[in-house]
Design a protein around this motif. Structure first.
Motif, PDB file in Angstrom:
ATOM      1  N   SER A  28     -49.565  -4.627 -52.301  1.00  0.00           N
ATOM      2  CA  SER A  28     -48.713  -5.207 -53.329  1.00  0.00           C
ATOM      3  C   SER A  28     -49.323  -5.055 -54.721  1.00  0.00           C
ATOM      4  CB  SER A  28     -48.463  -6.683 -53.010  1.00  0.00           C
ATOM      5  OG  SER A  28     -47.484  -7.217 -53.848  1.00  0.00           O
ATOM      6  N   VAL A  29     -50.623  -5.204 -54.818  1.00  0.00           N
ATOM      7  CA  VAL A  29     -51.302  -4.981 -56.107  1.00  0.00           C
ATOM      8  C   VAL A  29     -51.089  -3.532 -56.552  1.00  0.00           C
ATOM      9  CG1 VAL A  29     -53.589  -4.719 -57.170  1.00  0.00           C
ATOM     10  CG2 VAL A  29     -53.002  -6.831 -55.974  1.00  0.00           C
ATOM     11  N   GLY A  30     -51.243  -2.596 -55.634  1.00  0.00           N
ATOM     12  CA  GLY A  30     -51.005  -1.195 -55.966  1.00  0.00           C
ATOM     13  C   GLY A  30     -49.576  -0.940 -56.387  1.00  0.00           C
ATOM     14  N   LYS A  31     -48.648  -1.564 -55.691  1.00  0.00           N
ATOM     15  CA  LYS A  31     -47.220  -1.389 -55.985  1.00  0.00           C
ATOM     16  C   LYS A  31     -46.869  -1.912 -57.380  1.00  0.00           C
ATOM     17  CE  LYS A  31     -42.782  -2.975 -54.129  1.00  0.00           C
ATOM     18  NZ  LYS A  31     -42.169  -3.738 -53.038  1.00  0.00           N
ATOM     19  N   TYR A  32     -47.386  -3.069 -57.758  1.00  0.00           N
ATOM     20  CA  TYR A  32     -47.011  -3.701 -59.023  1.00  0.00           C
ATOM     21  C   TYR A  32     -47.894  -3.321 -60.211  1.00  0.00           C
ATOM     22  CZ  TYR A  32     -43.595  -6.371 -56.474  1.00  0.00           C
ATOM     23  OH  TYR A  32     -42.510  -6.717 -55.709  1.00  0.00           O
ATOM     24  N   TYR A  33     -49.158  -2.981 -59.958  1.00  0.00           N
ATOM     25  CA  TYR A  33     -50.071  -2.704 -61.066  1.00  0.00           C
ATOM     26  C   TYR A  33     -50.541  -1.256 -61.100  1.00  0.00           C
ATOM     27  CZ  TYR A  33     -50.014  -7.731 -61.306  1.00  0.00           C
ATOM     28  OH  TYR A  33     -49.596  -9.038 -61.392  1.00  0.00           O
ATOM     29  N   PRO A  74     -61.108  -3.160 -32.915  1.00  0.00           N
ATOM     30  CA  PRO A  74     -60.614  -2.243 -33.947  1.00  0.00           C
ATOM     31  C   PRO A  74     -59.083  -2.103 -33.927  1.00  0.00           C
ATOM     32  CG  PRO A  74     -62.603  -1.359 -32.974  1.00  0.00           C
ATOM     33  CD  PRO A  74     -62.231  -2.577 -32.167  1.00  0.00           C
ATOM     34  N   LEU A  75     -58.469  -2.134 -32.741  1.00  0.00           N
ATOM     35  CA  LEU A  75     -57.008  -2.031 -32.656  1.00  0.00           C
ATOM     36  C   LEU A  75     -56.328  -3.240 -33.304  1.00  0.00           C
ATOM     37  CD1 LEU A  75     -54.481  -0.529 -31.659  1.00  0.00           C
ATOM     38  CD2 LEU A  75     -54.721  -1.773 -29.490  1.00  0.00           C
ATOM     39  N   GLU A  76     -56.853  -4.434 -33.082  1.00  0.00           N
ATOM     40  CA  GLU A  76     -56.285  -5.645 -33.697  1.00  0.00           C
ATOM     41  C   GLU A  76     -56.382  -5.581 -35.219  1.00  0.00           C
ATOM     42  OE1 GLU A  76     -57.315  -8.700 -29.997  1.00  0.00           O
ATOM     43  OE2 GLU A  76     -58.685  -8.549 -31.704  1.00  0.00           O
ATOM     44  N   VAL A  77     -57.486  -5.046 -35.716  1.00  0.00           N
ATOM     45  CA  VAL A  77     -57.667  -4.882 -37.161  1.00  0.00           C
ATOM     46  C   VAL A  77     -56.685  -3.834 -37.695  1.00  0.00           C
ATOM     47  CG1 VAL A  77     -59.273  -4.064 -38.949  1.00  0.00           C
ATOM     48  CG2 VAL A  77     -60.053  -5.660 -37.187  1.00  0.00           C
ATOM     49  N   LEU A  78     -56.536  -2.732 -36.979  1.00  0.00           N
ATOM     50  CA  LEU A  78     -55.615  -1.668 -37.403  1.00  0.00           C
ATOM     51  C   LEU A  78     -54.179  -2.174 -37.456  1.00  0.00           C
ATOM     52  CD1 LEU A  78     -55.088   1.341 -38.066  1.00  0.00           C
ATOM     53  CD2 LEU A  78     -54.820   1.703 -35.599  1.00  0.00           C
ATOM     54  N   VAL A  79     -53.737  -2.865 -36.399  1.00  0.00           N
ATOM     55  CA  VAL A  79     -52.363  -3.381 -36.364  1.00  0.00           C
ATOM     56  C   VAL A  79     -52.148  -4.412 -37.476  1.00  0.00           C
ATOM     57  CG1 VAL A  79     -50.685  -4.672 -34.979  1.00  0.00           C
ATOM     58  CG2 VAL A  79     -52.033  -2.850 -33.925  1.00  0.00           C
ATOM     59  N   GLY A  80     -53.119  -5.283 -37.695  1.00  0.00           N
ATOM     60  CA  GLY A  80     -53.021  -6.239 -38.794  1.00  0.00           C
ATOM     61  C   GLY A  80     -52.925  -5.539 -40.142  1.00  0.00           C
ATOM     62  N   GLY A  81     -53.730  -4.494 -40.324  1.00  0.00           N
ATOM     63  CA  GLY A  81     -53.691  -3.730 -41.573  1.00  0.00           C
ATOM     64  C   GLY A  81     -52.343  -3.057 -41.787  1.00  0.00           C
ATOM     65  N   ILE A  82     -51.788  -2.486 -40.727  1.00  0.00           N
ATOM     66  CA  ILE A  82     -50.471  -1.839 -40.830  1.00  0.00           C
ATOM     67  C   ILE A  82     -49.395  -2.870 -41.163  1.00  0.00           C
ATOM     68  CG2 ILE A  82     -48.676  -0.650 -39.505  1.00  0.00           C
ATOM     69  CD1 ILE A  82     -51.010   0.822 -38.045  1.00  0.00           C
ATOM     70  N   LEU A  83     -49.446  -4.026 -40.510  1.00  0.00           N
ATOM     71  CA  LEU A  83     -48.496  -5.100 -40.832  1.00  0.00           C
ATOM     72  C   LEU A  83     -48.596  -5.468 -42.307  1.00  0.00           C
ATOM     73  CD1 LEU A  83     -46.442  -7.337 -40.118  1.00  0.00           C
ATOM     74  CD2 LEU A  83     -48.391  -8.754 -39.429  1.00  0.00           C
ATOM     75  N   GLY A  84     -49.815  -5.599 -42.803  1.00  0.00           N
ATOM     76  CA  GLY A  84     -50.015  -5.946 -44.212  1.00  0.00           C
ATOM     77  C   GLY A  84     -49.472  -4.896 -45.158  1.00  0.00           C
ATOM     78  N   ILE A  85     -49.669  -3.627 -44.839  1.00  0.00           N
ATOM     79  CA  ILE A  85     -49.149  -2.549 -45.686  1.00  0.00           C
ATOM     80  C   ILE A  85     -47.621  -2.610 -45.731  1.00  0.00           C
ATOM     81  CG2 ILE A  85     -48.871  -0.033 -45.846  1.00  0.00           C
ATOM     82  CD1 ILE A  85     -51.803   0.144 -44.757  1.00  0.00           C
ATOM     83  N   VAL A  86     -47.000  -2.795 -44.574  1.00  0.00           N
ATOM     84  CA  VAL A  86     -45.543  -2.863 -44.501  1.00  0.00           C
ATOM     85  C   VAL A  86     -45.016  -4.037 -45.316  1.00  0.00           C
ATOM     86  CG1 VAL A  86     -43.572  -3.258 -42.959  1.00  0.00           C
ATOM     87  CG2 VAL A  86     -45.360  -1.622 -42.311  1.00  0.00           C
ATOM     88  N   VAL A  87     -45.617  -5.207 -45.128  1.00  0.00           N
ATOM     89  CA  VAL A  87     -45.169  -6.388 -45.890  1.00  0.00           C
ATOM     90  C   VAL A  87     -45.400  -6.182 -47.382  1.00  0.00           C
ATOM     91  CG1 VAL A  87     -45.592  -8.856 -46.325  1.00  0.00           C
ATOM     92  CG2 VAL A  87     -45.449  -7.998 -43.972  1.00  0.00           C
ATOM     93  N   GLY A  88     -46.549  -5.621 -47.732  1.00  0.00           N
ATOM     94  CA  GLY A  88     -46.842  -5.372 -49.157  1.00  0.00           C
ATOM     95  C   GLY A  88     -45.863  -4.425 -49.812  1.00  0.00           C
ATOM     96  N   LEU A  89     -45.395  -3.442 -49.059  1.00  0.00           N
ATOM     97  CA  LEU A  89     -44.421  -2.486 -49.598  1.00  0.00           C
ATOM     98  C   LEU A  89     -43.017  -3.076 -49.678  1.00  0.00           C
ATOM     99  CD1 LEU A  89     -45.514   0.828 -47.838  1.00  0.00           C
ATOM    100  CD2 LEU A  89     -45.729   0.262 -50.280  1.00  0.00           C
ATOM    101  N   LEU A  90     -42.663  -3.903 -48.700  1.00  0.00           N
ATOM    102  CA  LEU A  90     -41.298  -4.415 -48.634  1.00  0.00           C
ATOM    103  C   LEU A  90     -41.069  -5.677 -49.445  1.00  0.00           C
ATOM    104  CD1 LEU A  90     -40.478  -3.895 -44.834  1.00  0.00           C
ATOM    105  CD2 LEU A  90     -39.820  -2.468 -46.790  1.00  0.00           C
ATOM    106  N   TYR A  91     -42.121  -6.471 -49.682  1.00  0.00           N
ATOM    107  CA  TYR A  91     -41.922  -7.746 -50.357  1.00  0.00           C
ATOM    108  C   TYR A  91     -41.799  -7.538 -51.855  1.00  0.00           C
ATOM    109  CZ  TYR A  91     -42.389 -12.607 -51.714  1.00  0.00           C
ATOM    110  OH  TYR A  91     -42.164 -13.859 -52.235  1.00  0.00           O
TER     111      TYR A  91
END
Length: 142
Positions: A62-67, A125-142
């Protein structure tokens, strides 16, 4: 400080939303798979997906998207995210494995003056990866 400006801080709310979604999934999943509700999953650490990774990657995206993805604040946020995600899959996971051994010793050697310690601390590592992907998706869509 203008409180209404804080309320309009999109990166902050994207991060909070992403964290809440990850924690919610960790709470709902056992209900579906094991038919049991565990209230500690609402705020607990460990499990799928990593809410820490989700939180920091939503913030960073989200920081990347807005700034701008070229901005210094994006670079700071990205490095911060990498540190948090490395810690979740590395140091905190190792601490969780040590907790398993401590609990085994307490249980099998009947140590009455010791109580068991929390084992679910870190992430695979998989739990971290899935969490990171979720965060990227939310950051892009919100």
């Amino acid at each position: 400080m203008d409180f209404t400006a804080f309320l309009d801080n999109r990166p902050f709310w994207a991060a909070i939303l992403s964290w809440a979604l990850a924690q919610g999934f960790k709470t709902i999943r056992p209900i579906i798979t094991e038919r049991k509700f565990d209230a500690t999953r609402l705020t607990g650490t460990g499990g799928m997906p990593s809410s820490h990774s989700s939180l920091v990657m939503a913030l960073t995206t989200s920081v990347g998207k807005y700034y701008g993805f070229h901005s210094p604040v994006f670079a700071i946020s990205l490095i911060f995210s990498f540190v948090v995600m490395y810690d979740a899959a590395g140091i905190r996971r190792a601490a969780g494995k040590q907790a398993e051994i401590i609990n085994y010793l307490i249980e099998h050697h009947k140590l009455p003056n010791y109580t068991k310690v929390k084992e679910l601390l870190g992430h695979t590592p998989l739990e971290v990866l899935v969490g990171g992907i979720l965060g990227i998706v939310v950051g892009l869509l919100y």
